[in-house]
Design a protein around this motif. Structure first.
Motif, PDB file in Angstrom:
ATOM      1  N   MET A  25       0.731  -1.166  -0.106  1.00  0.00           N
ATOM      2  CA  MET A  25       0.009   0.318  -0.020  1.00  0.00           C
ATOM      3  C   MET A  25       0.904   1.350  -0.060  1.00  0.00           C
ATOM      4  SD  MET A  25      -2.969   1.127  -0.218  1.00  0.00           S
ATOM      5  CE  MET A  25      -4.084  -0.401   0.209  1.00  0.00           C
ATOM      6  N   LYS A  26       2.139   1.202   0.793  1.00  0.00           N
ATOM      7  CA  LYS A  26       2.865   2.515   0.861  1.00  0.00           C
ATOM      8  C   LYS A  26       3.652   2.522  -0.591  1.00  0.00           C
ATOM      9  CE  LYS A  26       6.809   4.267   3.339  1.00  0.00           C
ATOM     10  NZ  LYS A  26       7.954   4.125   4.540  1.00  0.00           N
ATOM     11  N   ASN A  27       3.949   1.504  -1.143  1.00  0.00           N
ATOM     12  CA  ASN A  27       4.651   1.796  -2.414  1.00  0.00           C
ATOM     13  C   ASN A  27       3.587   2.167  -3.523  1.00  0.00           C
ATOM     14  OD1 ASN A  27       7.066   0.931  -1.585  1.00  0.00           O
ATOM     15  ND2 ASN A  27       6.546  -1.355  -1.924  1.00  0.00           N
ATOM     16  N   LYS A  28       2.221   1.601  -3.516  1.00  0.00           N
ATOM     17  CA  LYS A  28       1.041   2.022  -4.383  1.00  0.00           C
ATOM     18  C   LYS A  28       0.936   3.638  -3.999  1.00  0.00           C
ATOM     19  CE  LYS A  28      -3.689   1.389  -5.513  1.00  0.00           C
ATOM     20  NZ  LYS A  28      -4.846   0.369  -5.053  1.00  0.00           N
ATOM     21  N   ASN A  29       0.915   3.943  -2.727  1.00  0.00           N
ATOM     22  CA  ASN A  29       0.809   5.530  -2.692  1.00  0.00           C
ATOM     23  C   ASN A  29       1.813   6.491  -3.139  1.00  0.00           C
ATOM     24  OD1 ASN A  29      -1.707   4.804  -1.378  1.00  0.00           O
ATOM     25  ND2 ASN A  29      -0.804   4.817   0.838  1.00  0.00           N
ATOM     26  N   ILE A  30       2.919   5.992  -3.016  1.00  0.00           N
ATOM     27  CA  ILE A  30       4.107   6.542  -3.582  1.00  0.00           C
ATOM     28  C   ILE A  30       4.060   6.976  -4.904  1.00  0.00           C
ATOM     29  CG2 ILE A  30       6.496   6.915  -4.017  1.00  0.00           C
ATOM     30  CD1 ILE A  30       6.902   5.183  -1.314  1.00  0.00           C
ATOM     31  N   TRP A  31       3.483   5.938  -5.876  1.00  0.00           N
ATOM     32  CA  TRP A  31       3.482   5.979  -7.212  1.00  0.00           C
ATOM     33  C   TRP A  31       2.172   6.956  -7.390  1.00  0.00           C
ATOM     34  CZ3 TRP A  31       6.858   5.117 -10.645  1.00  0.00           C
ATOM     35  CH2 TRP A  31       7.893   4.182 -10.309  1.00  0.00           C
ATOM     36  N   LEU A  32       1.044   6.968  -6.746  1.00  0.00           N
ATOM     37  CA  LEU A  32      -0.062   7.621  -6.878  1.00  0.00           C
ATOM     38  C   LEU A  32       0.282   9.004  -6.586  1.00  0.00           C
ATOM     39  CD1 LEU A  32      -2.950   5.539  -5.473  1.00  0.00           C
ATOM     40  CD2 LEU A  32      -2.662   6.106  -7.647  1.00  0.00           C
ATOM     41  N   ILE A  33       1.183   9.467  -5.564  1.00  0.00           N
ATOM     42  CA  ILE A  33       1.378  10.798  -4.956  1.00  0.00           C
ATOM     43  C   ILE A  33       2.426  11.512  -6.401  1.00  0.00           C
ATOM     44  CG2 ILE A  33       2.955  12.427  -3.618  1.00  0.00           C
ATOM     45  CD1 ILE A  33       2.024  10.100  -1.526  1.00  0.00           C
ATOM     46  N   ALA A  34       3.410  10.581  -6.839  1.00  0.00           N
ATOM     47  CA  ALA A  34       4.238  11.044  -7.836  1.00  0.00           C
ATOM     48  C   ALA A  34       3.368  11.346  -9.191  1.00  0.00           C
ATOM     49  CB  ALA A  34       5.361   9.813  -8.249  1.00  0.00           C
ATOM     50  N   LEU A  35       2.384  10.654  -9.608  1.00  0.00           N
ATOM     51  CA  LEU A  35       1.583  10.751 -10.676  1.00  0.00           C
ATOM     52  C   LEU A  35       0.581  11.927 -10.519  1.00  0.00           C
ATOM     53  CD1 LEU A  35       0.494   9.611 -13.315  1.00  0.00           C
ATOM     54  CD2 LEU A  35      -1.464   8.414 -11.973  1.00  0.00           C
ATOM     55  N   VAL A  36       0.186  12.350  -9.345  1.00  0.00           N
ATOM     56  CA  VAL A  36      -0.572  13.371  -8.773  1.00  0.00           C
ATOM     57  C   VAL A  36       0.226  14.710  -9.186  1.00  0.00           C
ATOM     58  CG1 VAL A  36      -1.827  14.914  -7.352  1.00  0.00           C
ATOM     59  CG2 VAL A  36      -2.352  12.402  -7.723  1.00  0.00           C
ATOM     60  N   PHE A  37       1.460  14.691  -8.652  1.00  0.00           N
ATOM     61  CA  PHE A  37       2.374  15.879  -8.757  1.00  0.00           C
ATOM     62  C   PHE A  37       2.829  16.119 -10.425  1.00  0.00           C
ATOM     63  CE2 PHE A  37       6.559  17.700  -8.543  1.00  0.00           C
ATOM     64  CZ  PHE A  37       6.414  18.681  -7.985  1.00  0.00           C
ATOM     65  N   ILE A  38       3.041  15.010 -11.117  1.00  0.00           N
ATOM     66  CA  ILE A  38       3.468  15.166 -12.522  1.00  0.00           C
ATOM     67  C   ILE A  38       2.339  15.906 -13.463  1.00  0.00           C
ATOM     68  CG2 ILE A  38       4.072  13.887 -14.572  1.00  0.00           C
ATOM     69  CD1 ILE A  38       5.622  11.933 -12.614  1.00  0.00           C
ATOM     70  N   LEU A  39       1.278  15.257 -12.933  1.00  0.00           N
ATOM     71  CA  LEU A  39       0.063  15.826 -13.785  1.00  0.00           C
ATOM     72  C   LEU A  39      -0.234  17.196 -13.573  1.00  0.00           C
ATOM     73  CD1 LEU A  39      -2.572  12.925 -13.517  1.00  0.00           C
ATOM     74  CD2 LEU A  39      -1.346  13.661 -15.869  1.00  0.00           C
ATOM     75  N   GLY A  40      -0.012  17.592 -12.254  1.00  0.00           N
ATOM     76  CA  GLY A  40      -0.403  18.845 -11.868  1.00  0.00           C
ATOM     77  C   GLY A  40       0.609  19.836 -12.481  1.00  0.00           C
ATOM     78  N   CYS A 112       3.961  28.800  -7.616  1.00  0.00           N
ATOM     79  CA  CYS A 112       2.694  28.970  -6.593  1.00  0.00           C
ATOM     80  C   CYS A 112       1.890  27.952  -6.660  1.00  0.00           C
ATOM     81  CB  CYS A 112       2.273  30.194  -6.384  1.00  0.00           C
ATOM     82  SG  CYS A 112       3.444  31.802  -5.908  1.00  0.00           S
ATOM     83  N   GLY A 113       1.500  27.614  -7.775  1.00  0.00           N
ATOM     84  CA  GLY A 113       0.350  26.467  -7.852  1.00  0.00           C
ATOM     85  C   GLY A 113       1.068  25.160  -7.760  1.00  0.00           C
ATOM     86  N   ILE A 114       2.419  24.719  -7.927  1.00  0.00           N
ATOM     87  CA  ILE A 114       2.749  23.651  -7.661  1.00  0.00           C
ATOM     88  C   ILE A 114       3.118  23.455  -6.146  1.00  0.00           C
ATOM     89  CG2 ILE A 114       5.087  22.163  -8.044  1.00  0.00           C
ATOM     90  CD1 ILE A 114       5.355  23.424 -10.735  1.00  0.00           C
ATOM     91  N   LEU A 115       3.255  24.476  -5.689  1.00  0.00           N
ATOM     92  CA  LEU A 115       3.419  24.502  -3.863  1.00  0.00           C
ATOM     93  C   LEU A 115       2.154  24.383  -3.346  1.00  0.00           C
ATOM     94  CD1 LEU A 115       5.994  27.406  -3.380  1.00  0.00           C
ATOM     95  CD2 LEU A 115       6.557  25.143  -3.180  1.00  0.00           C
ATOM     96  N   THR A 116       1.085  24.713  -3.920  1.00  0.00           N
ATOM     97  CA  THR A 116      -0.146  24.641  -3.458  1.00  0.00           C
ATOM     98  C   THR A 116      -0.489  23.138  -3.539  1.00  0.00           C
ATOM     99  OG1 THR A 116      -1.037  26.698  -4.273  1.00  0.00           O
ATOM    100  CG2 THR A 116      -2.649  25.037  -3.568  1.00  0.00           C
ATOM    101  N   ILE A 117      -0.005  22.490  -4.442  1.00  0.00           N
ATOM    102  CA  ILE A 117      -0.213  20.993  -4.351  1.00  0.00           C
ATOM    103  C   ILE A 117       0.388  20.259  -3.392  1.00  0.00           C
ATOM    104  CG2 ILE A 117      -0.033  18.924  -5.999  1.00  0.00           C
ATOM    105  CD1 ILE A 117      -0.011  20.583  -8.421  1.00  0.00           C
ATOM    106  N   ILE A 118       1.715  20.537  -3.184  1.00  0.00           N
ATOM    107  CA  ILE A 118       2.407  20.102  -2.101  1.00  0.00           C
ATOM    108  C   ILE A 118       1.854  20.238  -0.556  1.00  0.00           C
ATOM    109  CG2 ILE A 118       4.676  19.952  -0.946  1.00  0.00           C
ATOM    110  CD1 ILE A 118       5.904  20.679  -3.724  1.00  0.00           C
ATOM    111  N   THR A 119       1.208  21.691  -0.696  1.00  0.00           N
ATOM    112  CA  THR A 119       0.554  22.123   0.802  1.00  0.00           C
ATOM    113  C   THR A 119      -0.610  21.273   0.786  1.00  0.00           C
ATOM    114  OG1 THR A 119       1.276  24.303   0.323  1.00  0.00           O
ATOM    115  CG2 THR A 119      -0.333  24.051   2.012  1.00  0.00           C
TER     116      THR A 119
END
Length: 221
Positions: A25-40, A112-119
């Protein structure tokens, strides 16, 4: 079969099933987070250099940020605009480091928009459900309103970032009221918020109320 592979399979077979599921689950979440950040990131950078040039409102920000020094930027903004000059000051410093080109100025809003995703991601991590962080980051990443203003030379992208930071610090205070640095961070962020947009006190006042309620809860507990 190599001895190392046999040892590895034997070791994995002894691992508790729950622990292995948590690792997956942790590995899956890491990949999902990376995908979300790349899309953003893609959504904010694509078509950033618009063919039509700057709009009238963007030209106002350009004129304010293009002053010779920081004091001139503050004075000119206070003289010609209804908003406080924090965004224009940041944009002025950004232009000094990079350039005053359309692409460079829009890149600050995208940043600023990218930092908002991280926030949004770290705000979700403060909540009970482990998947809330991915959900929060996803909402910030694909929201068309946020994407639009991440490509505009206006203060709105910075405003959204600061408002998101206030939410993060309020949640952190709720989870850990003993950390005084979080209170300081909340105060600084609220101060920056009202010096970016005139009516930001609408967000600022509820935040102060939450601050006071948290202190009262702490003293009466």
């Amino acid at each position: 079969m190599q001895p190392s592979q046999g040892w590895r399979r034997g070791f994995e077979s002894r691992l508790p099933l729950i622990y292995r599921e948590e690792m997956c689950m942790k590995n899956k979440n890491i990949w999902l987070i990376a995908l979300v950040f790349i899309l953003g990131l893609i959504f904010r950078l694509i078509f950033l250099d618009k063919a039509g040039g700057l709009s009238y409102d963007e030209l106002v920000s350009f004129k304010q940020a293009s002053q010779s020094n920081a004091l001139s930027t503050i004075y000119y903004t206070l003289k010609t605009d209804v908003h406080m000059p924090l965004y224009q000051l940041f944009l002025h410093w950004w232009a000094k480091i990079f350039s005053l080109s359309d692409l460079s100025l829009r890149a600050f809003s995208a940043f600023c928009g990218i930092l908002t995703i991280i926030t949004g991601f770290y705000t979700g991590r403060e909540l009970p459900s482990p998947r809330t962080s991915i959900l929060c980051a996803s909402l910030f990443a694909i929201n068309s309103f946020f994407i639009y203003y991440s490509q505009e030379v206006r203060m709105y992208s910075l405003l959204i970032l600061l408002a998101s930071l206030t939410v993060l610090f309020i949640v952190k205070i709720k989870n850990n009221p003993e950390n005084r640095w979080t209170y300081a961070a909340l105060f600084i962020t609220c101060f920056a918020l009202i010096h970016t947009y005139t009516i930001a006190f609408i967000c600022y006042c509820p935040n102060i109320n939450c601050f006071c309620i948290s202190l009262l809860t702490k003293t009466t507990a």
